[in-house]
Design a protein around this motif. Structure first.
Motif, mmCIF file in Angstrom:
data_model
loop_
_atom_site.group_PDB
_atom_site.id
_atom_site.type_symbol
_atom_site.label_atom_id
_atom_site.label_comp_id
_atom_site.label_asym_id
_atom_site.label_seq_id
_atom_site.Cartn_x
_atom_site.Cartn_y
_atom_site.Cartn_z
ATOM 1 N N ASP A 1 -13.646 35.113 -13.855
ATOM 2 C CA ASP A 1 -15.159 34.797 -14.034
ATOM 3 C C ASP A 1 -16.027 34.549 -12.989
ATOM 4 O O ASP A 1 -17.199 35.241 -12.838
ATOM 5 C CB ASP A 1 -14.498 32.784 -14.262
ATOM 6 N N SER B 1 -20.476 41.411 -12.066
ATOM 7 C CA SER B 1 -20.219 42.658 -12.503
ATOM 8 C C SER B 1 -21.287 42.592 -13.833
ATOM 9 O O SER B 1 -21.441 43.538 -14.082
ATOM 10 C CB SER B 1 -18.970 43.583 -13.423
ATOM 11 N N ALA B 2 -21.585 41.349 -14.663
ATOM 12 C CA ALA B 2 -22.334 41.810 -15.607
ATOM 13 C C ALA B 2 -23.486 41.800 -15.007
ATOM 14 O O ALA B 2 -24.800 41.914 -16.289
ATOM 15 C CB ALA B 2 -21.727 40.422 -16.919
ATOM 16 N N LEU C 1 -15.891 37.437 -11.338
ATOM 17 C CA LEU C 1 -16.016 38.641 -11.148
ATOM 18 C C LEU C 1 -16.227 39.050 -11.942
ATOM 19 O O LEU C 1 -17.425 40.300 -12.238
ATOM 20 C CB LEU C 1 -14.422 39.435 -10.912
ATOM 21 N N ILE C 2 -16.531 38.336 -13.300
ATOM 22 C CA ILE C 2 -16.814 39.085 -14.620
ATOM 23 C C ILE C 2 -18.839 38.596 -14.505
ATOM 24 O O ILE C 2 -19.229 39.778 -14.318
ATOM 25 C CB ILE C 2 -15.941 38.225 -15.687
#
Ligand SMILES: Nc1nc2c(ncn2[C@@H]2O[C@H](COP(=O)(O)OP(=O)(O)OP(=O)(O)O)[C@@H](O)[C@H]2O)c(=O)[nH]1
Ligand SMILES: [Mg+2]
Lengths: 193, 118
Positions: A185, A191-192, A187-188
């Protein structure tokens, strides 16, 4: 099924990704790898002299010829075409040089902290911070006890606010899974952005 | 630590690699996938027994770390033998998806969803 081509050549290799499970000596890394892995954690022995560094770097390591480092790793299949590998980093201080090799290409890391001696994980935290490798903290409550709140631990470890700190139990599969999900979560979310 | 044991065990693997202690290629990370070429190329040097064992183990795609465990040999030794096999055209290699500074959001979501199903 279309995927039942009998020849090995007809079988595409799945993608492989990895996450490191780090932390000081005896914090529960191998236990965690074993808890979430779909296989009994595999071990491989790496002789120190060839563990991916120049021979000069071995000065000061006693018994260098005879010493081996055990790497343990587990596997989690994500569907047919993706496999997540978990690698437990060697905990003993004299093996830390191996972490460089292990860290290459990793999605991120879980740094385990033994709540009774958090200082044993300081070096692991430093390692990932310096290399800007994303990580979450898993506080392994030995004997299921969690005397501190995540915020207290974050403060004690001087961690930035955005670093997730999870209280967990390395012996529990669901608990380990949740720590890994927290890392993904994170990392997402990053990166988002 | 089982010091004496480890010392005895270390000497042997390197006899398999002609005394070389480092791979000539850095192609083999722990999660690099290797697969035996099928059918094997004809001609060339006959593979040594350890090479044949590797080829058997990688008839289906397998990552280097698992291969090393299956062979009960250090990763570094296996990597050297894999170099030989690669040079002989006996295996194919697939590198892992390296996560760069711009991570692959779809890949991350896929891992996330997979973990959620555990
Ligand atoms: N009671 C209890 N024991 C645990 C827990 N996690 C690990 N242990 C035990 O603590 C010891 C060390 O755990 P390991 O998983 O081997 O720790 P490690 O981080 O892999 O250790 P090194 O690789 O030697 O650095 C083992 O005897 C485990 O069984 C826990 O949550 N509770
Ligand atoms: Mg361990």
């Amino acid at each position: 099924m279309a995927a039942s081509d009998p020849t090995p050549q007809g079988m595409p290799a799945p993608d492989a990704v990895k996450i490191l499970v780090a932390g000081g000596f005896g914090v529960g890394k191998t236990t965690m790898v074993g808890s979430v892995s779909e296989i009994v954690p595999l071990r491989t022995e790496e002789p120190l002299t060839t563990a991916g560094l120049g021979v000069d770097d071995l000065d000061g390591i006693p018994d260098k010829q005879a010493t081996t480092v055990a790497l343990d790793f587990g596997r989690i299949s994500i569907g047919d075409d993706l496999v997540l590998y978990l690698f437990g980093t060697p905990g003993q201080q004299r093996f830390w040089f191996m972490w460089n090799d292990l860290a290459i290409g990793a999605l991120g890391a879980v740094v385990l902290v033994d709540v009774r001696r958090p200082e044993s994980s300081f070096a692991a935290i430093d390692f990932f911070e310096r290399r800007k490798i994303p990580f979450v903290i898993g506080v392994n409550g030995f004997y299921g006890e969690h005397p501190y709140e995540p915020d207290e631990i974050r403060e004690a470890l001087a961690l930035p606010e955005h670093t997730p700190v999870l209280l967990f139990d390395a012996r529990e599969r669901a608990s380990c899974r949740d720590v890994l999900i927290a890392l993904l979560d994170q990392l997402i979310a990053t990166s988002a952005r | 630590m089982n010091g004496g044991d480890a010392a005895g065990r270390l000497v042997r693997p390197f006899t398999l690699t002609g005394g070389r202690t480092r791979p000539s290629r850095s192609d083999f990370t722990l999660i690099t996938t290797v697969t035996a070429v099928d059918p094997q190329p004809v001609g060339g040097a006959r593979p040594q027994p350890e090479h044949t064992r590797i080829l058997r183990l990688c008839a289906k795609p397998i990552v280097v770390a698992e291969l090393a465990t299956g062979l009960d040999l250090p990763v570094s030794v296996v990597a050297i033998m894999l170099c030989d096999l690669l040079e002989a055209g006996r295996i194919t290699v697939r590198q892992p998806r390296l996560i760069s500074r711009t991570p692959d959001l779809d890949l991350l979501k896929k891992v996330r969803d997979g973990l959620g199903r555990l």
